[in-house]
Write a protein that holds these residues in place. Structure first.
Motif, PDB file in Angstrom:
ATOM      1  N   ALA A  83      -2.400  11.106   2.119  1.00 35.76           N
ATOM      2  CA  ALA A  83      -3.501  10.255   2.583  1.00 35.76           C
ATOM      3  C   ALA A  83      -3.090   9.483   3.832  1.00 35.76           C
ATOM      4  O   ALA A  83      -3.902   9.270   4.741  1.00 35.76           O
ATOM      5  N   ARG A 132       2.282  -1.095  -5.201  1.00 37.15           N
ATOM      6  CA  ARG A 132       1.775  -1.509  -3.892  1.00 37.15           C
ATOM      7  C   ARG A 132       0.295  -1.866  -3.947  1.00 37.15           C
ATOM      8  O   ARG A 132      -0.181  -2.721  -3.208  1.00 37.15           O
ATOM      9  N   ARG A 133      -0.451  -1.209  -4.838  1.00 34.13           N
ATOM     10  CA  ARG A 133      -1.880  -1.510  -4.924  1.00 34.13           C
ATOM     11  C   ARG A 133      -2.130  -2.846  -5.614  1.00 34.13           C
ATOM     12  O   ARG A 133      -3.247  -3.360  -5.592  1.00 34.13           O
ATOM     13  N   LEU A 181       9.328  -0.807   0.829  1.00 34.54           N
ATOM     14  CA  LEU A 181       9.524  -0.114   2.101  1.00 34.54           C
ATOM     15  C   LEU A 181      11.016   0.126   2.325  1.00 34.54           C
ATOM     16  O   LEU A 181      11.402   1.025   3.045  1.00 34.54           O
ATOM     17  N   GLU A 194       4.459   1.322   8.331  1.00 34.82           N
ATOM     18  CA  GLU A 194       4.736   0.443   7.199  1.00 34.82           C
ATOM     19  C   GLU A 194       3.440  -0.039   6.558  1.00 34.82           C
ATOM     20  O   GLU A 194       3.313  -0.057   5.345  1.00 34.82           O
ATOM     21  N   SER A 195       2.480  -0.407   7.407  1.00 31.80           N
ATOM     22  CA  SER A 195       1.188  -0.857   6.881  1.00 31.80           C
ATOM     23  C   SER A 195       0.559   0.211   6.020  1.00 31.80           C
ATOM     24  O   SER A 195       0.076  -0.069   4.919  1.00 31.80           O
ATOM     25  N   ALA A 196       0.564   1.446   6.536  1.00 31.49           N
ATOM     26  CA  ALA A 196      -0.083   2.541   5.808  1.00 31.49           C
ATOM     27  C   ALA A 196       0.593   2.739   4.469  1.00 31.49           C
ATOM     28  O   ALA A 196      -0.079   2.934   3.451  1.00 31.49           O
ATOM     29  N   ALA A 197       1.923   2.672   4.458  1.00 32.41           N
ATOM     30  CA  ALA A 197       2.644   2.879   3.209  1.00 32.41           C
ATOM     31  C   ALA A 197       2.413   1.703   2.269  1.00 32.41           C
ATOM     32  O   ALA A 197       2.143   1.892   1.086  1.00 32.41           O
ATOM     33  N   ALA A 198       2.475   0.471   2.817  1.00 34.78           N
ATOM     34  CA  ALA A 198       2.394  -0.717   1.972  1.00 34.78           C
ATOM     35  C   ALA A 198       1.024  -0.882   1.326  1.00 34.78           C
ATOM     36  O   ALA A 198       0.886  -1.519   0.299  1.00 34.78           O
ATOM     37  N   LEU A 199      -0.011  -0.263   1.941  1.00 33.18           N
ATOM     38  CA  LEU A 199      -1.336  -0.351   1.339  1.00 33.18           C
ATOM     39  C   LEU A 199      -1.392   0.390   0.017  1.00 33.18           C
ATOM     40  O   LEU A 199      -2.276   0.168  -0.801  1.00 33.18           O
ATOM     41  N   GLY A 200      -0.441   1.316  -0.172  1.00 29.21           N
ATOM     42  CA  GLY A 200      -0.458   2.102  -1.396  1.00 29.21           C
ATOM     43  C   GLY A 200      -1.136   3.445  -1.215  1.00 29.21           C
ATOM     44  O   GLY A 200      -1.613   4.044  -2.172  1.00 29.21           O
ATOM     45  N   LEU A 201      -1.179   3.948   0.051  1.00 25.89           N
ATOM     46  CA  LEU A 201      -1.715   5.290   0.289  1.00 25.89           C
ATOM     47  C   LEU A 201      -0.630   6.315  -0.018  1.00 25.89           C
ATOM     48  O   LEU A 201       0.534   6.098   0.306  1.00 25.89           O
ATOM     49  N   GLU A 202      -1.015   7.440  -0.643  1.00 26.60           N
ATOM     50  CA  GLU A 202      -0.053   8.514  -0.854  1.00 26.60           C
ATOM     51  C   GLU A 202       0.298   9.117   0.508  1.00 26.60           C
ATOM     52  O   GLU A 202      -0.441   8.962   1.480  1.00 26.60           O
ATOM     53  N   LYS A 244      -5.472   9.918   6.902  1.00 27.39           N
ATOM     54  CA  LYS A 244      -6.326   8.792   7.290  1.00 27.39           C
ATOM     55  C   LYS A 244      -5.755   7.982   8.446  1.00 27.39           C
ATOM     56  O   LYS A 244      -6.497   7.291   9.134  1.00 27.39           O
ATOM     57  N   VAL A 245      -4.440   8.030   8.622  1.00 32.75           N
ATOM     58  CA  VAL A 245      -3.848   7.183   9.653  1.00 32.75           C
ATOM     59  C   VAL A 245      -3.141   8.004  10.736  1.00 32.75           C
ATOM     60  O   VAL A 245      -3.496   7.936  11.914  1.00 32.75           O
ATOM     61  N   HIS A 261      -7.594   2.832  15.281  1.00 33.30           N
ATOM     62  CA  HIS A 261      -8.696   3.800  15.323  1.00 33.30           C
ATOM     63  C   HIS A 261      -9.809   3.457  14.348  1.00 33.30           C
ATOM     64  O   HIS A 261     -10.804   4.165  14.280  1.00 33.30           O
ATOM     65  N   VAL A 304       7.975  -4.792  -1.373  1.00 31.70           N
ATOM     66  CA  VAL A 304       6.918  -3.776  -1.230  1.00 31.70           C
ATOM     67  C   VAL A 304       7.483  -2.372  -1.405  1.00 31.70           C
ATOM     68  O   VAL A 304       6.738  -1.400  -1.474  1.00 31.70           O
ATOM     69  N   ILE A 321       3.476   3.556  -5.670  1.00 30.26           N
ATOM     70  CA  ILE A 321       2.070   3.567  -5.270  1.00 30.26           C
ATOM     71  C   ILE A 321       1.283   2.547  -6.089  1.00 30.26           C
ATOM     72  O   ILE A 321       0.533   1.730  -5.557  1.00 30.26           O
ATOM     73  N   PHE A 339      -5.040  -0.772  11.944  1.00 30.26           N
ATOM     74  CA  PHE A 339      -5.093   0.556  12.539  1.00 30.26           C
ATOM     75  C   PHE A 339      -6.089   0.560  13.695  1.00 30.26           C
ATOM     76  O   PHE A 339      -7.265   0.249  13.495  1.00 30.26           O
TER      77      PHE A 339
END
Ligand SMILES: Nc1ncnc2c1ncn2[C@@H]1O[C@H](COP(=O)(O)OP(=O)(O)OP(=O)(O)O)[C@@H](O)[C@H]1O
Ligand SMILES: [Mg+2]
Lengths: 244, 505
Positions: free
Chosen positions: B412, A74-75, A50, B401-409, B416-417, A89, A48, A71, A87
């Motif tokens: 963002a 990852r998508r 990371l 890690e989740s936020a990054a792995a989703l492909g968010l810049e 968003k997080v 929230h 991924v 980016i 998340f």
């Protein structure tokens, strides 16, 4: 298809992963298995992006993983981390639709996709507007899975998707996952501790020990033609657990 | 939307207030009764000479007011010859008025002739105690080293203050403490201290409860009152100020001082000076104290509160606009984070009064509302920066890690997080800043910028608790309201998912 060529990862002076070559074929399901700390999560994190590999190259669906292309790559990957990583929230729906919203996908398209996924993962529709703390462990895993699948990725990476669940829920979900993998026909890589689970869900099993690949093959190969005594020990330890 | 309009409204208001007075003359005064009264006398005198003028009451200690005069923020203020020669010109030995005028000239500052009275320092004791111990001169203190001495901070620190006095008289007192002037009188009356410094025209001395100790070695220099003014002031204004020379003797000054402390109204006390009857005989009886005027009070209270909110609001908004981004930078590992947290932390350790005094001496700031706002802004930074940084750092690495792995810049991920997840901690920081700010903003009155500190400062100056409470109670209520307001804001701004009780399985 995912290809690791001479990929290693070092933290300080310790190798979490020694240089390995590994090919995970498209449309197939691969299980990464091995004792705790052997480097299973490290492999997924490298894919991924990371983590940056200390040496070697990683190619995902013909695209080399580089910081610049991260980016985009990852998508095309769906990644579910060890504890779900929802998340707190955001509601289930907001968690799942975070990326489609961010990418401004048409509302009707993502709604249709969401309905399909709910049906695929057997998730009750009324759970969509609840927050993660209001869901059960199994439901949270389903939401994580839907979030990973919402952009219809080519590759699905799962880090111990069923790790934290009680045995009953777990065996139920194993059956469901098997069905899901068969229906999706995606390249799936998942991490597990449990050889029975690996054998049931995966076409190929990769057994790791201290950052090295000990054996790579199907359940048959590992059982009948163990590469060394560690494989034999690992298999028998797992069997005796089941026989208890 | 409404909030931004409100903020810009008050910024605009602030811009309007400040230069509006540029055309009129500004009179400064130090934070004690006599200086206030002299300032009011100057205001009236200049008004009679046709100048619109404004009196910046109680700007602080000598250094602050002098800096304001020197940098042109005020046109004139009352000062004393002893202070001029010792503190401002730092000359050794007595110098004449003429010499002072010559030495002030290079600063662009002029000095009127003496107004008449000599307000020198003196040591005072409760009369009853002095009589009992038979102390009438400062030398007599030598025999009583056990007496507790409570001195104003200024007297403790002055070059012509306590230390040289003690060595001149060979005093070796066991207990010497620094206490604010009017609180010192309270301490004397309550038997918590025995000796303190005073001015020879202190209104407190009128009542006869205190003995002034004779300066038998002639230690104290003379402190003849004069006005210092800028040489570039209009000639007509200077001439008007000079008409006051020789017009105010000790009796008149003590009388006006005690009138000011009784009525809490400096304008009223100063107007005595312009009353022909007063000019003939200074003795006469004082006015009967008037009943409390609620309408006037509420009117003033509204003014103070609005000004207070303006000070707090503008400085807090600026602190949020600067502090949150700084906190985001500081949340990332690296030396920049240490620098940011270190500097904002250091600012917080400067006592608020000292910070204000420091800022007043900065060329572009000086005695004006911006200075108070800058001080409050600096003070509000730390809680916001620190909470933003820790709020972001506390986010579990699995979620990063989740936020990054989703492909968010990265931007963002933050929007968003990270920010929603840290919102509770960040809001708590802003709330802390706001509450500290409401309290600290009372100090703005020390540099004549109003707010709820105004009655507190004048109350301290005229030794009147009731006046102090007129500012202190509303300030405390305001702090509570701010706390309550943030409670509501929490409900609005913190995402619901973070407010739910954690699931127990
Ligand atoms: N950020 C890091 N810094 C230093 N060492 C690390 C880091 N991440 C992992 N390691 C080390 O690398 C090794 C492999 O870790 P990894 O997380 O891949 O193990 P794992 O096989 O997933 O174990 P588990 O089954 O317990 O999840 C471990 O020894 C771990 O301590
Ligand atoms: Mg792991």
């Amino acid at each position: 298809m995912i290809e690791l060529r001479g990929v290693s990862k070092r933290f300080g002076s310790d190798y979490a992963l020694h240089p390995i070559d590994l090919v995970m074929n498209g449309g197939r399901t691969t299980a990464l298995i091995g004792p705790s700390g052997c480097g299973k999560s490290t492999v997924l994190r490298l894919i991924v992006g990371l983590l940056e590999p200390t040496s070697g190259t990683i190619v995902v669906e013909k695209q080399t993983v580089t910081p610049a292309d991260l980016i985009g790559i990852r998508r095309k990957l769906g990644y579910v981390i060890q504890d779900g990583g929802l998340f707190p929230h955001l509601t289930s729906r907001q968690n799942i639709l975070l990326m489609p919203k961010h990418l401004r996908t048409a509302e009707s398209d993502s709604q249709r996709r969401l309905n399909e996924l709910c049906e695929l993962t057997n998730f009750p529709a009324d759970g969509l507007d609840r927050y993660p703390v209001e869901l059960s462990g199994g439901q949270r895993q389903r939401v994580s899975l839907m979030r990973a699948l919402i952009l219809d990725p080519d590759v699905l990476l799962l880090d111990e998707p069923l790790g934290a669940l009680d045995p009953l829920v777990r065996s139920g979900l194993q059956t469901e996952l098997k069905e899901i993998f068969q229906r999706l026909k995606k390249t799936v890589v998942f991490v597990t501790h449990d050889m029975a689970e690996a054998g049931y869900l995966a076409d190929t099993i990769v057994l790791l020990q201290s950052g090295k690949i000990v054996q790579h093959g199907c359940l048959e190969d590992l059982r009948e033609r163990p590469a060394n005594s560690f494989v034999t020990e690992f298999m028998s330890a797992q069997r005796s657990l089941v026989q208890l | 939307m409404k909030l931004t309009r409100c903020i810009f409204g008050s910024l605009w208001l602030c811009v309007l207030i400040v230069p509006a007075s540029a055309q009129s003359l500004r009179i400064g005064s130090k934070a004690f009764t006599e200086s206030y009264v002299l300032g009011e006398i100057a205001k009236r005198t200049l008004a009679d000479a046709g100048f619109a003028s404004e009196h910046k009451q109680g700007m602080g200690k000598t250094g602050i007011v002098w800096a304001a005069l020197h940098s042109g923020q005020i046109t004139c203020y009352p000062e004393y010859t002893g202070t001029i020669s010792e503190e401002l010109l730092k000359s050794h030995g007595e110098i004449t008025t003429g010499e002072m005028q010559r030495e002030l000239e290079p600063f662009g500052i002029g000095m009127t002739g003496e107004l008449g009275f000599n307000d020198t320092y003196a040591l005072v004791m409760p009369k009853e105690l002095a009589d009992r111990l038979r102390i009438s001169k400062i030398s007599d203190l030598k025999k009583h080293p056990g007496l507790r001495v409570a001195l104003t901070h200024e007297f403790l620190e002055r070059k012509d203050g306590w230390k040289p006095l003690a060595s001149r008289y060979g005093l070796n007192m066991d207990h010497v403490a620094g206490v604010e002037h009017t609180l010192g009188y309270d301490a004397l009356l309550a038997g918590k201290a025995d000796v303190k410094d005073a001015y020879s025209t202190d209104a407190m001395l009128a009542g006869g409860s205190f003995s002034v100790l004779q300066d038998d070695l002639g230690y104290f220099p003379t402190y003849k009152a004069v006005f210092l003014y800028r040489l570039d002031a209009p000639i007509k204004a200077i001439v008007a100020l000079r008409t006051l020379e020789g017009e105010i003797d000790e009796t008149r000054m003590i009388r006006m001082n005690s009138e000011a402390e009784k009525t809490k109204d400096f304008t009223e006390a100063a107007s005595l000076f312009f009353n022909p009857a007063f000019r003939k005989s200074a003795g006469g009886g004082a006015h009967a104290p008037q009943g409390f005027d609620w309408t006037l009070f509420l009117h003033k209270l509204a003014g103070w509160t609005l000004r207070h909110l303006e000070l707090v609001g503008i400085s807090l908004v600026l602190a949020i606009l600067v502090g949150v981004p700084l906190g985001i930078v500081a949340s990332r590992p690296g030396s920049l984070s240490h620098v940011i947290l270190g500097v904002t932390g250091m600012i917080q350790t400067i006592p608020s009064l000292a910070l204000l005094a420091l800022l007043v001496s900065v060329p572009l700031l000086g005695i004006q509302v911006q200075t108070a706002i800058v001080a409050l802004f600096l003070y509000s930074l730390l809680p916001i920066v620190r909470n933003t940084a820790t709020g972001l750092q506390e986010i579990p690495s699995s979620l990063r890690e989740s936020a990054a792995a989703l492909g968010l810049e990265r931007s963002a991920q933050l929007r968003k997080v990270y920010m929603p997840m840290a919102s509770r901690t960040i809001l708590a920081g802003i709330k802390t800043s706001a509450i500290i700010n409401v309290g600290t903003a009372t100090l703005a009155a020390l540099i004549g910028q109003g707010g709820l500190g105004e009655p507190i400062v004048s109350g301290l100056a005229i030794n009147d608790n009731r006046t102090i409470l007129q500012g202190a109670i509303p300030a405390a209520i305001l702090a509570l309201l701010v706390q309550f307001g943030f409670g509501l804001l929490d409900m609005l701004l913190i995402p619901k998912g973070l407010r739910l009780p954690a699931h127990t399985e």
